[in-house]
Each structure stands twice: as C-alpha cells, then as structure tokens.
Design a protein around this motif. Structure first.
Motif, mmCIF file in Angstrom:
data_model
loop_
_atom_site.group_PDB
_atom_site.id
_atom_site.type_symbol
_atom_site.label_atom_id
_atom_site.label_comp_id
_atom_site.label_asym_id
_atom_site.label_seq_id
_atom_site.Cartn_x
_atom_site.Cartn_y
_atom_site.Cartn_z
ATOM 1 N N ALA A 12 0.833 -1.210 0.000
ATOM 2 C CA ALA A 12 0.000 0.000 0.000
ATOM 3 C C ALA A 12 0.863 1.254 0.000
ATOM 4 C CB ALA A 12 -0.933 -0.016 1.209
ATOM 5 N N GLU A 13 1.921 1.256 0.808
ATOM 6 C CA GLU A 13 2.780 2.444 0.863
ATOM 7 C C GLU A 13 3.542 2.632 -0.443
ATOM 8 O OE1 GLU A 13 5.145 1.794 4.342
ATOM 9 O OE2 GLU A 13 3.556 2.473 5.713
ATOM 10 N N ARG A 14 3.925 1.551 -1.076
ATOM 11 C CA ARG A 14 4.650 1.665 -2.343
ATOM 12 C C ARG A 14 3.726 2.197 -3.446
ATOM 13 N NH1 ARG A 14 9.704 0.494 -3.340
ATOM 14 N NH2 ARG A 14 10.382 -0.264 -5.399
ATOM 15 N N LEU A 15 2.460 1.769 -3.414
ATOM 16 C CA LEU A 15 1.485 2.236 -4.404
ATOM 17 C C LEU A 15 0.833 3.553 -4.007
ATOM 18 C CD1 LEU A 15 -0.382 -1.127 -5.106
ATOM 19 C CD2 LEU A 15 1.137 0.067 -6.699
ATOM 20 N N ASP A 16 1.028 3.971 -2.741
ATOM 21 C CA ASP A 16 0.298 5.124 -2.200
ATOM 22 C C ASP A 16 -1.205 4.942 -2.432
ATOM 23 O OD1 ASP A 16 0.076 7.622 -0.878
ATOM 24 O OD2 ASP A 16 -0.159 8.630 -2.817
ATOM 25 N N ALA A 17 -1.695 3.746 -2.070
ATOM 26 C CA ALA A 17 -3.082 3.372 -2.364
ATOM 27 C C ALA A 17 -3.898 3.299 -1.086
ATOM 28 C CB ALA A 17 -3.113 2.017 -3.064
ATOM 29 N N PRO A 18 -5.125 3.812 -1.106
ATOM 30 C CA PRO A 18 -6.003 3.630 0.051
ATOM 31 C C PRO A 18 -6.385 2.169 0.214
ATOM 32 C CG PRO A 18 -7.235 4.539 -1.788
ATOM 33 C CD PRO A 18 -5.798 4.514 -2.210
ATOM 34 N N VAL A 19 -6.622 1.770 1.444
ATOM 35 C CA VAL A 19 -6.929 0.373 1.767
ATOM 36 C C VAL A 19 -8.281 0.323 2.466
ATOM 37 C CG1 VAL A 19 -6.190 -1.699 2.967
ATOM 38 C CG2 VAL A 19 -4.475 -0.126 2.027
ATOM 39 N N TRP A 20 -9.199 -0.437 1.880
ATOM 40 C CA TRP A 20 -10.533 -0.632 2.451
ATOM 41 C C TRP A 20 -10.631 -2.029 3.052
ATOM 42 C CZ3 TRP A 20 -14.365 3.098 2.441
ATOM 43 C CH2 TRP A 20 -14.150 4.212 1.630
ATOM 44 N N GLN A 21 -11.385 -2.129 4.128
ATOM 45 C CA GLN A 21 -11.710 -3.432 4.715
ATOM 46 C C GLN A 21 -13.027 -3.911 4.122
ATOM 47 O OE1 GLN A 21 -10.106 -5.331 7.364
ATOM 48 N NE2 GLN A 21 -11.607 -6.889 6.801
#
Length: 533
Positions: A221-230
């Motif tokens: 997630a940090e490498r993609l700078d992507a939000p993470v949803w549950q």
C-alpha cells in the motif's frame, strides 16, 4: 488389547488436538470416560457454545480444534455455529457420536441420520465403514479441515471405541506441504496491472489477518500510495486500521460501494471475496472502467468472485512479490479524516454505544482482541475502536448470533496472556449466554461488555426502513444480563452512567493481560436510531 480409542488418541496427539471441546451425551460415554491425563476436556453448556469456543480457539492458534457432539440433538443444536465456522474459514475436527453400530439397522433410540444434518456447511463428512477405520478418518478429517478451511465431521458409533485396533497404517500423511507462491508469469501480469494503474486501491479481508500478510500489505500500500478498504462484514481485520492509508470499511450496498471505489481504475482485493453484500441493489459493483483483481488462498472465493483476474496463492507471498516489483510512488494520498470521539454525556444524559466504544478505545492495549457481536452498534465500533494488531478484531462473518461470548473464551484459552474484550448486544448475548459458565469455570479472564438497550435495535431500525408498518416483536427491558451471568457463576456488574463506566474500565482494563476471572459489564445504553450496513 490396544483399542480403536487408544489408536484415535494417538492421532489426536500426532496432530496436536489434545483439548476436547464438548457437551457430552450417552453416545459419548465410551469415548470420554477415563481420559488420559494429557488430554484436556472443556465443557460448555450448549452445543453452540461448544463450537463457538472451539472456533475462537482455532482462530487464535491457527490449527484445527477438536469438537465432540452428541448424535442428532447435539449436532442439530450446533449447526448454526458450524455454519459460522465455515464462513469464518476456521478448521474444526468434529467427532459426532452415534448409537451402537450393532443395532443401527433397527433404528434404536438416539440413532440419527447424521451425515446430512449439517447440510453443506461441513467441508467433509465421514462415517467409517469399520470401527478400525476411525483413527484414519480422524487423521483425514484434520487435513480436510485445513484444506477446506471449515468443520470436518466424523461420525462414530458408540461401540467402535472398544473394538480392537488393527496394525494398518493411518491412511493420511503425517505431514503435508502446501505451496503458497504464484508462478513468475502470473506475478508479472499482476504487477503490470497494479503497477500500471493511475489510481489503484486495495480491499482487504479476513484471510489477510496474519502478521506476515499485514506487513506485506503495508509495504504494498505504501509503495502504491493506495487507500486500503476493509471488506464489509469481515470476520477479521486484514490491515492495521490506525494506518494513514486505511480508508474504512466498505459499504455493503452496491450504490455506496461504487461511490467508495469511484475514481480508482484498478481495485486489488486481497484475502476477501468480491464483494460481500447485504441489501439487494441493482447495478454493478464498480463503475465502468474499473478493473478488479483478486488474490486469495481460497479457491471457493476465486470461483464466485466477479473479477477480471484471480490469483489463488498465499496472500503474503504474493503481496511481498508485488511490493518488490511495482515502482514506488510519491505519497500524495491524503490521510482519511478520523472521526472525533463523541462528546461525553452531560449530567442526566443517557449513555450511547459510541460512548462505550470511545471509552474502550482510550484504554485497551494495542494487542487487545476485540470480539464483536453488536449489529446496531457495529459502525460505531469500526469507527472508534480500530484493530491495531493481527487478530485484533474477530466477528461472525455468517451473521448468525451466539458467536461472540464463546469465541472470546476460546481465544483467551488459546492466548492466556492476551487481553480479550467481547463487545456484545444484550439481544445477541442471549444466544450464547451459557458460555459464561465455561468462562468462569475455566478461569478465562475475558471482559464481556454487554450493551443493554432491552431490544433488538437493529431489527427495529430495519423495520422502520422497510416502512411497512409496526414491527410485532416487543422490547425485553426486564431481562437482566448481569443477573443471568451471576446465575451461571460469572461475576457481573451493571452500570448506567458515564462515570460508573469509566471507573470500572479504569479498574479492569489494566488487568486484562493477567486476570483469570471473567467479568460481565452490562452497560445500560439508549438504542441507536440509525443503521447503515
């Protein structure tokens, strides 16, 4: 003479199943009396509690737990809990008692048609053709439960245990190695898809809830700078919910789901089905132009998820490989705005569930296991009490009630030094209240926080949303959970004010790591007025 029972106990030892969770009946007498000292027996007062405790134990250990149920009545009472274990992907080996094999043909008292009684929820069901095949059936059940990720049932007639064992080898491997990595070509294709996205997002689920997958997902997630949803209605948390990239819990309706994932051209689901729903709504899951891919170690999820690309492999291994392959992006995604805790109630103002969640959030340690079963207050719990460590959150993905009280006990038995808090509605608690006896008897220092509003609040809200008239079910404000708990030998107290709540939590929460006495904290709250799944 070495008996089938002796040989079966050796199988238990080989596979580490030395605790038997049970509510016995007469068809289990020959199996259970005179247990060797190295086999532990754990009694619960209802079969739903038996399976619930075992489910919590297996969830915490990551290994199949051993359950014993009594013929038709016992298995029938346990079906709902077995369904939860299957949906939560928890391996159980379930030994079901049957009447004496020698007169089953005459349909004697307590004989049962057991093979189909639990429907499709068991991953495997077997009644050995011979008594001597019981040990092999138990060994295979262990492997079937692990691979099928659910309960595997072995039906054993009562006279089988005393039969002489034969010297045939156990018909199951002592060790079985399972591959976890995807092949390089598949990884390259997935990396191209995710790494080439202009605005990727991640969706995580219960099958990502382990330290290795959490670490791999954080790196990805940090490498993609992507939000993470549950995923919605997850049994467990698949990502640290206090991380700046954690975006929240996905809504369970399609319109709001499209809104949440709007603007993302690639959505990668990891350890989660695509997508868990609750209300029926027309339309697609995602907007046109959004590609959805799935990484899962569960073939069943891969088969029924409407995705463009699915990879069946260990999520941790795949995410580690993806993080190594994709190009790091600049951190431009703004951290989501975290909700402020509610204002404490003023003098005379009643307590709400959100006040309880906020008070717990301020006090519980980061490694606390929160076991949830409070449907009307679940949004408040997700909003205010985030999971901060693997196994930090546990719930019943099946949706049936009666899970949280026994599951919390099983977790604590498996993790005797880890703080465990069950947050349960009073209506929900009544479906598994018998489990409190086991908590007290076996010294499980769980804090059971029961939100008492004297009604099925979520049903009231759903009825109001339905708009077809007054619901027929009454409130049950006269029910006292603390009184019931004390009647089962479990210490309990009831609080009705914010000051009383804080005083009890300040006294009890610091002791949760080492305490051996459970406590039911019944908190009088006013019903929630809204519910949005």
């Amino acid at each position: 003479m070495r008996t089938v029972r002796d040989a079966t106990f050796d199988v238990f030892r080989r596979f580490g199943m030395t605790t038997i969770f049970a509510n016995p009946g007469s068809t289990e007498i020959a199996f259970l009396t005179g247990l060797p000292d190295d086999l532990r027996f754990v009694l619960a007062l209802h079969e739903g509690s038996v399976v619930g405790i075992a489910t919590g134990h297996a969830t915490a250990t990551g290994r199949p737990a051993l359950v014993n149920l009594h013929t038709t009545a016992g298995l029938g009472n346990a079906v709902g809990a077995l369904a939860t274990a299957r949906t939560n992907r928890v391996p159980l080996v379930v030994v079901v008692g049957q009447q004496d094999r020698r007169h089953l043909v005459y349909r004697p008292f307590l004989a049962g048609d057991l093979a189909g009684l639990a429907g499709d929820y068991p991953v495997w069901v077997n009644q050995p053709a011979r008594a001597q095949d019981v040990p092999s059936a138990i060994a295979r059940a262990w492997h079937e439960a692990v691979d099928g990720r659910g309960p595997a049932l072995v039906i054993v007639p009562s006279d089988d245990w005393a039969e002489p064992a034969d010297d045939a080898p156990i018909a199951a491997p002592a060790r079985l190695h399972r591959g976890t990595a995807a092949d390089p070509a598949t990884l390259a294709e997935l990396a191209d898809l995710v790494g080439g996205a202009s605005s990727p997002a991640l969706v995580v689920g219960a099958d990502a809830d382990d330290p290795e997958t959490w670490a791999a997902l954080v790196a990805l997630a940090e490498r993609l700078d992507a939000p993470v949803w549950q995923e919605s209605f997850a049994a467990r948390a698949g990502f640290p919910q206090d991380h700046p990239l954690f975006a929240g819990h996905l809504p369970a309706g399609r319109a709001r789901l499209r809104e949440a994932l709007g603007g993302h051209d690639v959505v990668l689901a990891v350890g989660a089905p695509v997508f868990r729903q609750y209300p029926y709504e027309q339309g697609p899951f995602v907007n046109p132009g959004t590609t959805v891919a799935l990484v899962t170690d569960d073939v069943e999820d891969a088969h029924h998820s409407p995705v463009q690309f699915a990879v069946v492999a260990g999520p941790a291994a795949v995410c580690v490989a993806l993080a190594e392959r994709v190009t790091a992006r600049s951190a431009t995604t703004p951290a989501p705005t975290r909700p402020a805790p509610p204002r404490p109630p003023t003098d005379g103002e009643p307590l709400r569930a959100s006040h309880v969640m906020a008070a717990l959030a301020e006090r519980v340690a980061a490694d606390t296991v929160v076991v949830e079963e409070t449907p009307s207050s679940r949004p408040d719990l997700h909003r205010l009490l985030p999971a901060r460590a693997p196994l930090g959150f546990l719930s019943a993905a099946m949706g049936g009630l009666g899970f949280a009280l026994p599951a919390a006990i099983g977790v604590r038995m498996a993790e005797p030094r880890r703080p465990v808090v069950a947050v349960v509605g009073d209506g929900s608690s009544l479906y598994g209240i018998q489990a409190l006896w086991s908590a007290a008897h076996y010294g499980c220092g769980v804090l059971f926080v029961v939100l008492a509003n004297g009604r099925y609040a979520v049903m009231d809200r759903l009825a109001e949303q339905h708009g077809a008239g007054k619901a027929p079910w009454p409130a049950f404000e006269e029910v006292s959970i603390s009184t019931l708990a004390e009647g089962l030998g479990c210490p309990a107290t009831r609080v009705g004010t914010h000051d009383e709540l804080l005083a009890v939590l300040d006294e009890v929460v610091p002791t949760l790591g080492e305490r051996t006495e459970p406590l039911v904290l019944e908190v009088a709250v006013v019903p929630d007025t809204t519910f949005a799944p």
